[in-house]
Design a protein around this motif. Structure first.
Motif, PDB file in Angstrom:
ATOM      1  N   VAL A  61     -45.602  10.088  95.849  1.00  0.00           N
ATOM      2  CA  VAL A  61     -44.254   9.656  95.467  1.00  0.00           C
ATOM      3  C   VAL A  61     -44.287   9.042  94.069  1.00  0.00           C
ATOM      4  CG1 VAL A  61     -42.375   8.042  95.978  1.00  0.00           C
ATOM      5  CG2 VAL A  61     -43.452   9.307  97.831  1.00  0.00           C
ATOM      6  N   GLN A  62     -45.251   8.164  93.825  1.00  0.00           N
ATOM      7  CA  GLN A  62     -45.332   7.511  92.524  1.00  0.00           C
ATOM      8  C   GLN A  62     -45.542   8.533  91.414  1.00  0.00           C
ATOM      9  OE1 GLN A  62     -48.242   4.412  92.110  1.00  0.00           O
ATOM     10  NE2 GLN A  62     -47.970   4.281  89.916  1.00  0.00           N
ATOM     11  N   GLU A  63     -46.437   9.468  91.633  1.00  0.00           N
ATOM     12  CA  GLU A  63     -46.703  10.480  90.616  1.00  0.00           C
ATOM     13  C   GLU A  63     -45.449  11.305  90.314  1.00  0.00           C
ATOM     14  OE1 GLU A  63     -49.993  13.978  89.670  1.00  0.00           O
ATOM     15  OE2 GLU A  63     -50.165  12.811  91.515  1.00  0.00           O
ATOM     16  N   ALA A  64     -44.715  11.659  91.358  1.00  0.00           N
ATOM     17  CA  ALA A  64     -43.473  12.416  91.165  1.00  0.00           C
ATOM     18  C   ALA A  64     -42.440  11.587  90.404  1.00  0.00           C
ATOM     19  CB  ALA A  64     -42.909  12.854  92.518  1.00  0.00           C
ATOM     20  N   LEU A  65     -42.323  10.315  90.764  1.00  0.00           N
ATOM     21  CA  LEU A  65     -41.366   9.449  90.065  1.00  0.00           C
ATOM     22  C   LEU A  65     -41.736   9.280  88.594  1.00  0.00           C
ATOM     23  CD1 LEU A  65     -40.787   6.755  92.828  1.00  0.00           C
ATOM     24  CD2 LEU A  65     -39.048   8.280  91.860  1.00  0.00           C
ATOM     25  N   VAL A  66     -42.999   9.046  88.313  1.00  0.00           N
ATOM     26  CA  VAL A  66     -43.426   8.857  86.924  1.00  0.00           C
ATOM     27  C   VAL A  66     -43.152  10.118  86.120  1.00  0.00           C
ATOM     28  CG1 VAL A  66     -45.449   8.562  85.427  1.00  0.00           C
ATOM     29  CG2 VAL A  66     -45.121   7.066  87.383  1.00  0.00           C
ATOM     30  N   ALA A  81     -32.874  13.431  94.738  1.00  0.00           N
ATOM     31  CA  ALA A  81     -33.776  13.612  95.883  1.00  0.00           C
ATOM     32  C   ALA A  81     -34.315  15.036  95.912  1.00  0.00           C
ATOM     33  CB  ALA A  81     -33.072  13.278  97.187  1.00  0.00           C
ATOM     34  N   ALA A  82     -33.444  16.011  95.746  1.00  0.00           N
ATOM     35  CA  ALA A  82     -33.886  17.406  95.756  1.00  0.00           C
ATOM     36  C   ALA A  82     -34.865  17.672  94.622  1.00  0.00           C
ATOM     37  CB  ALA A  82     -32.683  18.338  95.644  1.00  0.00           C
ATOM     38  N   TYR A  83     -34.591  17.114  93.459  1.00  0.00           N
ATOM     39  CA  TYR A  83     -35.488  17.305  92.324  1.00  0.00           C
ATOM     40  C   TYR A  83     -36.854  16.684  92.609  1.00  0.00           C
ATOM     41  CZ  TYR A  83     -37.161  17.574  87.543  1.00  0.00           C
ATOM     42  OH  TYR A  83     -37.909  17.862  86.432  1.00  0.00           O
ATOM     43  N   LEU A  84     -36.864  15.475  93.153  1.00  0.00           N
ATOM     44  CA  LEU A  84     -38.128  14.805  93.463  1.00  0.00           C
ATOM     45  C   LEU A  84     -38.890  15.533  94.564  1.00  0.00           C
ATOM     46  CD1 LEU A  84     -36.907  11.136  93.130  1.00  0.00           C
ATOM     47  CD2 LEU A  84     -38.708  12.199  91.763  1.00  0.00           C
ATOM     48  N   TRP A  85     -38.180  16.078  95.560  1.00  0.00           N
ATOM     49  CA  TRP A  85     -38.855  16.847  96.605  1.00  0.00           C
ATOM     50  C   TRP A  85     -39.553  18.059  95.995  1.00  0.00           C
ATOM     51  CZ3 TRP A  85     -34.090  16.153 100.111  1.00  0.00           C
ATOM     52  CH2 TRP A  85     -34.284  15.046 100.965  1.00  0.00           C
ATOM     53  N   LYS A  86     -38.877  18.716  95.053  1.00  0.00           N
ATOM     54  CA  LYS A  86     -39.474  19.883  94.404  1.00  0.00           C
ATOM     55  C   LYS A  86     -40.723  19.467  93.622  1.00  0.00           C
ATOM     56  CE  LYS A  86     -36.752  22.808  92.363  1.00  0.00           C
ATOM     57  NZ  LYS A  86     -35.892  23.531  91.399  1.00  0.00           N
ATOM     58  N   VAL A  87     -40.634  18.357  92.894  1.00  0.00           N
ATOM     59  CA  VAL A  87     -41.789  17.875  92.124  1.00  0.00           C
ATOM     60  C   VAL A  87     -42.940  17.540  93.069  1.00  0.00           C
ATOM     61  CG1 VAL A  87     -42.623  15.991  90.645  1.00  0.00           C
ATOM     62  CG2 VAL A  87     -40.400  17.054  90.178  1.00  0.00           C
ATOM     63  N   MET A  88     -42.653  16.842  94.173  1.00  0.00           N
ATOM     64  CA  MET A  88     -43.720  16.482  95.118  1.00  0.00           C
ATOM     65  C   MET A  88     -44.323  17.714  95.773  1.00  0.00           C
ATOM     66  SD  MET A  88     -42.739  12.912  96.965  1.00  0.00           S
ATOM     67  CE  MET A  88     -41.201  13.481  97.623  1.00  0.00           C
ATOM     68  N   ASP A  94     -50.753  21.337  93.726  1.00  0.00           N
ATOM     69  CA  ASP A  94     -51.778  21.090  92.708  1.00  0.00           C
ATOM     70  C   ASP A  94     -52.957  20.305  93.291  1.00  0.00           C
ATOM     71  OD1 ASP A  94     -50.173  22.353  90.865  1.00  0.00           O
ATOM     72  OD2 ASP A  94     -49.482  20.507  89.888  1.00  0.00           O
ATOM     73  N   HIS A  95     -52.640  19.262  94.063  1.00  0.00           N
ATOM     74  CA  HIS A  95     -53.698  18.461  94.689  1.00  0.00           C
ATOM     75  C   HIS A  95     -54.527  19.305  95.647  1.00  0.00           C
ATOM     76  CE1 HIS A  95     -52.971  14.448  93.178  1.00  0.00           C
ATOM     77  NE2 HIS A  95     -51.677  14.581  93.391  1.00  0.00           N
ATOM     78  N   ARG A  96     -53.841  20.158  96.409  1.00  0.00           N
ATOM     79  CA  ARG A  96     -54.546  21.000  97.370  1.00  0.00           C
ATOM     80  C   ARG A  96     -55.501  21.955  96.657  1.00  0.00           C
ATOM     81  NH1 ARG A  96     -50.804  21.182 100.148  1.00  0.00           N
ATOM     82  NH2 ARG A  96     -51.419  19.991 101.929  1.00  0.00           N
ATOM     83  N   ARG A  97     -55.051  22.545  95.542  1.00  0.00           N
ATOM     84  CA  ARG A  97     -55.933  23.440  94.773  1.00  0.00           C
ATOM     85  C   ARG A  97     -57.135  22.671  94.236  1.00  0.00           C
ATOM     86  NH1 ARG A  97     -51.070  25.843  93.292  1.00  0.00           N
ATOM     87  NH2 ARG A  97     -50.791  24.437  91.533  1.00  0.00           N
ATOM     88  N   SER A  98     -56.873  21.491  93.694  1.00  0.00           N
ATOM     89  CA  SER A  98     -57.953  20.673  93.147  1.00  0.00           C
ATOM     90  C   SER A  98     -58.945  20.272  94.236  1.00  0.00           C
ATOM     91  CB  SER A  98     -57.365  19.424  92.493  1.00  0.00           C
ATOM     92  OG  SER A  98     -58.366  18.565  92.053  1.00  0.00           O
ATOM     93  N   LEU A  99     -58.430  19.854  95.382  1.00  0.00           N
ATOM     94  CA  LEU A  99     -59.310  19.479  96.494  1.00  0.00           C
ATOM     95  C   LEU A  99     -60.109  20.674  96.990  1.00  0.00           C
ATOM     96  CD1 LEU A  99     -56.866  17.117  98.393  1.00  0.00           C
ATOM     97  CD2 LEU A  99     -59.018  16.440  97.293  1.00  0.00           C
ATOM     98  N   ALA A 151     -33.971  26.702  99.864  1.00  0.00           N
ATOM     99  CA  ALA A 151     -34.345  27.772  98.932  1.00  0.00           C
ATOM    100  C   ALA A 151     -34.125  27.327  97.487  1.00  0.00           C
ATOM    101  CB  ALA A 151     -33.551  29.037  99.233  1.00  0.00           C
ATOM    102  N   THR A 152     -33.026  26.639  97.237  1.00  0.00           N
ATOM    103  CA  THR A 152     -32.759  26.133  95.890  1.00  0.00           C
ATOM    104  C   THR A 152     -33.795  25.090  95.495  1.00  0.00           C
ATOM    105  OG1 THR A 152     -30.395  26.524  96.187  1.00  0.00           O
ATOM    106  CG2 THR A 152     -31.034  24.986  94.449  1.00  0.00           C
ATOM    107  N   MET A 153     -34.128  24.193  96.417  1.00  0.00           N
ATOM    108  CA  MET A 153     -35.094  23.129  96.115  1.00  0.00           C
ATOM    109  C   MET A 153     -36.479  23.682  95.805  1.00  0.00           C
ATOM    110  SD  MET A 153     -34.385  20.233  98.932  1.00  0.00           S
ATOM    111  CE  MET A 153     -32.746  20.019  99.559  1.00  0.00           C
ATOM    112  N   LEU A 154     -36.889  24.722  96.542  1.00  0.00           N
ATOM    113  CA  LEU A 154     -38.253  25.245  96.413  1.00  0.00           C
ATOM    114  C   LEU A 154     -38.338  26.505  95.555  1.00  0.00           C
ATOM    115  CD1 LEU A 154     -39.559  24.730 100.063  1.00  0.00           C
ATOM    116  CD2 LEU A 154     -39.694  23.176  98.117  1.00  0.00           C
TER     117      LEU A 154
END
Length: 183
Positions: A61-66, A81-88, A94-99, A151-154
């Motif tokens: 959440v913090q990373e998305a907000l920043v 909210a929709a924009y932040l959900w898309k960012v998260m 990205d985290h999953r790929r890195s992990l 669909a719009t959010m993602l």
């Protein structure tokens, strides 16, 4: 409403994080502070649903907000909210790929062990789903958005998300039906 964090904890961490990542320290406006306080519980639940188990939902959440506030104040977004959900959702991918890269590198150098402990939670079944499937199920079933809104959010086709949700429900049903009953 904010049982998950001290009253000023996230805002202090967010401001510190912003001052480290922005060319100049930026203060949150009162509108943004109010918006963060109202959206935080929903954002945290979504982060917990779509993020890898190794990443703390608060960090996502913090990373998305920043990242979002670095570009534009939240109160200026049409649907924050929709924009932040898309960012998260994208950050979780990205985290999953890195992990995954880290796990593969560790597997090459680590000595294989004979046992792999199961994740002791009902969330283990959800983690078997793809991040997109978890996001679709969460946004549609939990948050109550229509497939068109999801669909719009993602940035995906509605028909594709309906198929994804159907397959995810079927996979969860199969896993749950196979689980032994504990009486």
């Amino acid at each position: 409403m904010f049982d998950h964090m001290p009253r000023s904890g996230l805002l202090r961490r967010l401001t510190v994080g912003m001052s480290m990542t922005l060319p100049r320290a930026t203060e949150l406006s009162g509108d943004d502070t109010t918006l963060i306080r109202s959206l935080y519980p929903k954002l945290r639940r979504f982060a917990g649903a779509v993020g890898p188990s190794e990443v703390d939902p608060d960090d996502l959440v913090q990373e998305a907000l920043v990242r979002t506030i670095r570009r534009q104040p939240l109160h200026e977004l049409e649907h924050p909210a929709a924009y932040l959900w898309k960012v998260m959702y994208r950050l979780a991918a990205d985290h999953r790929r890195s992990l995954g890269r880290q796990r593969r590198a560790l597997a090459r150098i680590a000595e294989p062990e004979g046992t792999n402990p199961d994740y002791p939670s009902d969330l283990a079944e959800l983690e078997r789903l793809t991040p997109q499937a978890r996001a679709v199920l969460y946004l549609h079933e939990v948050a109550g958005f229509s497939y068109a809104e999801v669909a719009t959010m993602l940035d995906a086709k509605e028909s594709s998300l309906r198929r994804t949700a159907s397959r995810a429900r079927r996979a969860l049903r199969n896993v749950l039906e196979e689980a032994p009953d504990v009486a």
